[in-house]
Scaffold this motif. Structure first.
Motif, PDB file in Angstrom:
ATOM      1  N   GLU A 118      30.634 -41.609  51.492  1.00  0.00           N
ATOM      2  CA  GLU A 118      30.588 -42.794  52.356  1.00  0.00           C
ATOM      3  C   GLU A 118      30.744 -42.414  53.826  1.00  0.00           C
ATOM      4  N   THR A 132      31.595 -52.878  53.425  1.00  0.00           N
ATOM      5  CA  THR A 132      31.557 -52.188  52.137  1.00  0.00           C
ATOM      6  C   THR A 132      32.029 -53.120  51.032  1.00  0.00           C
ATOM      7  N   HIS A 168      27.088 -51.881  52.304  1.00  0.00           N
ATOM      8  CA  HIS A 168      26.801 -50.837  51.325  1.00  0.00           C
ATOM      9  C   HIS A 168      27.887 -50.838  50.257  1.00  0.00           C
ATOM     10  N   LEU A 170      29.576 -48.023  46.945  1.00  0.00           N
ATOM     11  CA  LEU A 170      29.592 -46.731  46.269  1.00  0.00           C
ATOM     12  C   LEU A 170      29.509 -46.961  44.770  1.00  0.00           C
ATOM     13  N   VAL A 211      25.366 -43.940  47.364  1.00  0.00           N
ATOM     14  CA  VAL A 211      25.539 -45.053  48.289  1.00  0.00           C
ATOM     15  C   VAL A 211      24.304 -45.931  48.152  1.00  0.00           C
TER      16      VAL A 211
END
Length: 216
Positions: A118, A132, A168, A170, A211
């Motif tokens: 990240e 995030t 975004h 993960l 990602v």
């Protein structure tokens, strides 16, 4: 009245911590036994909460059926210091038992590896670095209710209202990232994992962390 209509949607509160950690453990840490699962899931959840700026919980009859946590760049983290302190305390307690300490190390090694990827992604200041999705989890007992989609949509509505350019998240090969692709996200980074993941032999199998991003 349908099952969905009985749901309550609200902000995460500290009293949710134990139940949300149990949900995280059931869903993602099934390879661990009870005590190890509890220790690792609580530490991981406290870690995410220490970075959370916005949250939403789906609850029915006192049972947490889903949670989404966001971290927004430049925004205040309510009670972030308290959650970070809890993470430290729980980690120190787990370290007193070798079995628990190993479970926590395994789980958090994966979390740290994702964090490294990240940071690499965010270093180029893409639009998706504005926010995030730290956690999106839905109970197996809530299948068919559309809770994951509603949590996800609510988080994106919040980000649009605050003017975020994008966001975004993960993920890794143990997750159904096809859900995110269906929602319009695209893969921005991929790295072969160097961490040990329960049930995966890194010497024999290719296991990746990713990602995924989307413009708003």
């Amino acid at each position: 009245m349908t099952q969905t209509e009985k749901l309550t949607w609200r902000t995460f509160v500290p009293e949710d911590f134990e139940r949300a950690a149990v949900l995280l453990g059931r869903t993602w840490l099934s390879e661990f036994d009870g005590a190890a699962q509890r220790a690792a899931s609580q530490i991981e959840l406290a870690h995410y909460l220490s970075q959370t700026t916005w949250s939403l919980v789906a609850e029915r009859a006192g049972e947490i059926l889903g949670v989404v946590l966001l971290s927004e760049r430049g925004q205040e983290v309510p009670e972030g210091a308290g959650w970070a302190e809890l993470e430290v305390r729980l980690t120190r307690a787990a370290e007193k038992d070798d079995r628990l300490a190993e479970a926590v190390r395994v789980e958090m090694d994966g979390v740290r590896e994702e964090a490294e990827l990240e940071r690499e992604y965010a270093s180029e200041d893409p639009e998706g670095a504005d926010a995030t999705v730290k956690l999106l989890i839905v109970s197996p007992d809530a299948k068919g209710l559309g809770i994951g989609g509603r949590l996800f949509s609510a988080a994106l509505d919040h980000l649009r209202e605050t003017g975020a350019r994008g966001y975004h998240l993960l993920t890794d090969d143990s997750c159904d990232f096809g859900f995110y692709e269906h929602k319009g996200l695209t893969q921005a980074r991929r790295r072969r994992s160097r961490a040990y993941w329960p049930g995966v032999d890194p010497a024999a199998d290719e296991f990746y962390v990713y990602v995924y991003e989307q413009r708003l």
